[in-house]
Write a protein that holds these residues in place. Sequence first.
Motif, PDB file in Angstrom:
ATOM      1  N   GLY A 154       0.806  -1.082  -0.100  1.00 29.39           N
ATOM      2  CA  GLY A 154       0.079   0.069  -0.077  1.00 29.39           C
ATOM      3  C   GLY A 154       0.796   1.188  -0.078  1.00 29.39           C
ATOM      4  N   ASP A 203       1.920  -1.878  -4.312  1.00 29.27           N
ATOM      5  CA  ASP A 203       0.430  -1.373  -4.074  1.00 29.27           C
ATOM      6  C   ASP A 203      -0.654  -2.229  -4.911  1.00 29.27           C
ATOM      7  OD1 ASP A 203      -0.429   1.749  -2.746  1.00 29.27           O
ATOM      8  OD2 ASP A 203      -2.083   0.726  -3.885  1.00 29.27           O
ATOM      9  N   ASP A 242      -1.622  -7.067  -3.615  1.00 33.95           N
ATOM     10  CA  ASP A 242      -2.686  -7.179  -2.605  1.00 33.95           C
ATOM     11  C   ASP A 242      -2.482  -7.480  -1.353  1.00 33.95           C
ATOM     12  OD1 ASP A 242      -5.219  -6.947  -1.232  1.00 33.95           O
ATOM     13  OD2 ASP A 242      -6.391  -7.520  -2.913  1.00 33.95           O
ATOM     14  N   ALA A 243      -2.417  -6.607  -0.425  1.00 36.67           N
ATOM     15  CA  ALA A 243      -1.809  -6.826   1.041  1.00 36.67           C
ATOM     16  C   ALA A 243      -2.742  -8.074   1.573  1.00 36.67           C
ATOM     17  CB  ALA A 243      -1.965  -5.550   1.901  1.00 36.67           C
ATOM     18  N   VAL A 277       2.081   1.265   5.926  1.00 40.86           N
ATOM     19  CA  VAL A 277       1.968   2.632   6.443  1.00 40.86           C
ATOM     20  C   VAL A 277       0.634   3.365   6.034  1.00 40.86           C
ATOM     21  CG1 VAL A 277       3.257   4.698   6.554  1.00 40.86           C
ATOM     22  CG2 VAL A 277       4.436   2.606   6.400  1.00 40.86           C
TER      23      VAL A 277
HETATM   24  C1  LIG Z   1      -3.814   6.200   2.548  1.00 36.72           C
HETATM   25  S1  LIG Z   1      -2.730   5.541   1.180  1.00 36.72           S
HETATM   26  C2  LIG Z   1      -1.121   5.457   1.850  1.00 36.72           C
HETATM   27  C3  LIG Z   1       0.119   5.492   0.793  1.00 36.72           C
HETATM   28  C4  LIG Z   1       1.315   5.484   1.584  1.00 36.72           C
HETATM   29  N1  LIG Z   1       1.676   4.427   2.372  1.00 36.72           N
HETATM   30  C5  LIG Z   1       1.602   6.643   2.366  1.00 36.72           C
HETATM   31  O1  LIG Z   1       1.794   6.506   3.525  1.00 36.72           O
HETATM   32  O2  LIG Z   1       1.687   7.884   1.933  1.00 36.72           O
HETATM   33  C6  LIG Z   1      -3.275   3.886   1.063  1.00 36.72           C
HETATM   34  C7  LIG Z   1      -2.913   3.222   0.135  1.00 36.72           C
HETATM   35  O3  LIG Z   1      -3.110   1.705   0.220  1.00 36.72           O
HETATM   36  C8  LIG Z   1      -3.550   1.109  -0.954  1.00 36.72           C
HETATM   37  N2  LIG Z   1      -4.313   0.117  -0.725  1.00 36.72           N
HETATM   38  C9  LIG Z   1      -5.658  -0.009  -0.369  1.00 36.72           C
HETATM   39  N3  LIG Z   1      -6.043  -1.335  -0.378  1.00 36.72           N
HETATM   40  C10 LIG Z   1      -5.208  -2.107  -0.496  1.00 36.72           C
HETATM   41  C11 LIG Z   1      -4.686  -3.613  -0.623  1.00 36.72           C
HETATM   42  N4  LIG Z   1      -5.814  -4.329  -0.413  1.00 36.72           N
HETATM   43  N5  LIG Z   1      -3.530  -3.944  -0.840  1.00 36.72           N
HETATM   44  C12 LIG Z   1      -2.586  -3.156  -1.163  1.00 36.72           C
HETATM   45  N6  LIG Z   1      -2.484  -1.616  -0.995  1.00 36.72           N
HETATM   46  C13 LIG Z   1      -3.801  -1.375  -0.984  1.00 36.72           C
HETATM   47  C14 LIG Z   1      -3.982   2.088  -1.680  1.00 36.72           C
HETATM   48  O4  LIG Z   1      -4.145   1.882  -3.118  1.00 36.72           O
HETATM   49  C15 LIG Z   1      -3.348   3.421  -1.151  1.00 36.72           C
HETATM   50  O5  LIG Z   1      -2.370   3.774  -2.075  1.00 36.72           O
END
Ligand SMILES: C[S@@+](CC[C@H](N)C(=O)[O-])C[C@H]1O[C@@H](n2cnc3c(N)ncnc32)[C@H](O)[C@@H]1O
Length: 272
Positions: free
Chosen positions: A60, A89, A116-117, A131
């Motif tokens: 993410g 991501d 996908d997390a 984060v």
């Molecule tokens: C609030 S942003 C945070 C981005 C970065 N980590 C930061 O702190 O600036 C949340 C991120 O989580 C990603 N995300 C949401 N669901 C996810 C999933 N199931 N697997 C991986 N990434 C995911 C979104 O695409 C987004 O880029």
Amino acid sequence: MKRVHVLEFEDLDWFPGWLRTCITNNIVIMARFLGVRHALSPLITTALQRSEARQVVDLGSGAGGVMPEVIQTVRTASGMEDVTLLLSDKFPDRPMIERLASEPQEGLRYLPDSVDATRLEAAPEGLKTMVNCFHHMRPNEARAILASAIEQRQPILIYEMGGHQTVPFILWLLTLPLGLTLVFLMAFVKSAFVRPVTPQQLIFTYLIPLIPLFYAWDGQASMPRIYSADDLDELLSGLEDSNYVWEKGYGQSRSGGKLGTYLMGSPKQECP
Ligand SMILES: C[S@@+](CC[C@H](N)C(=O)[O-])C[C@H]1O[C@@H](n2cnc3c(N)ncnc32)[C@H](O)[C@@H]1O
């Protein structure tokens, strides 16, 4: 569980990638302003020391967040000079991937394919970091991630920069109009600090303020979604494993105050 999964536009598959990028650019500026690097670096160093991992796999990552800066700080610690960072991501950030392709940075890569997390077991080996991302997981997904970390004996560090300021949902609702207005206005300042700045960031902040609008909504919606310490205990209940240790607490800002919350999971090292 007190947490409420309010809708965030960022989570929707149809949400335009360029708008998601512009919004996460503003999150990076916020994290820099708050000094998240100072809170996160020691946590990551500790998690790496406990697990002996030398690769950090950030899930993410969005536009990268402060992780590239954090890893630079981590590498200054003794024995950490060779630590690498892999960003990823579910919706990989194309501008950041292209930037790293044209200006490579040693020990830093961004996976171009969706990661996908919720499928932690399929992610590359290393210390998993999430984060400002764990609040995007619903409780069943969040619990499955924690269970998978234990099962795969993978270290994990979950960090939320807004986690230390949780308020009851009713208070969140009552203060929502004020919160939305303030965050909306703050986006006009933040977009001015985004580097490299794109025409989209400027046009959709200052001419057609879509970025402030969605940034304000998603920023406010993320607050009741963040798992409190009690929520984390509830998620971990029943997952106890004598070979895996959990620690939770607050990040520490440069001035010594609380800055965000963390949950660190480390497999116990096997005796030789
Ligand atoms: C609030 S942003 C945070 C981005 C970065 N980590 C930061 O702190 O600036 C949340 C991120 O989580 C990603 N995300 C949401 N669901 C996810 C999933 N199931 N697997 C991986 N990434 C995911 C979104 O695409 C987004 O880029």
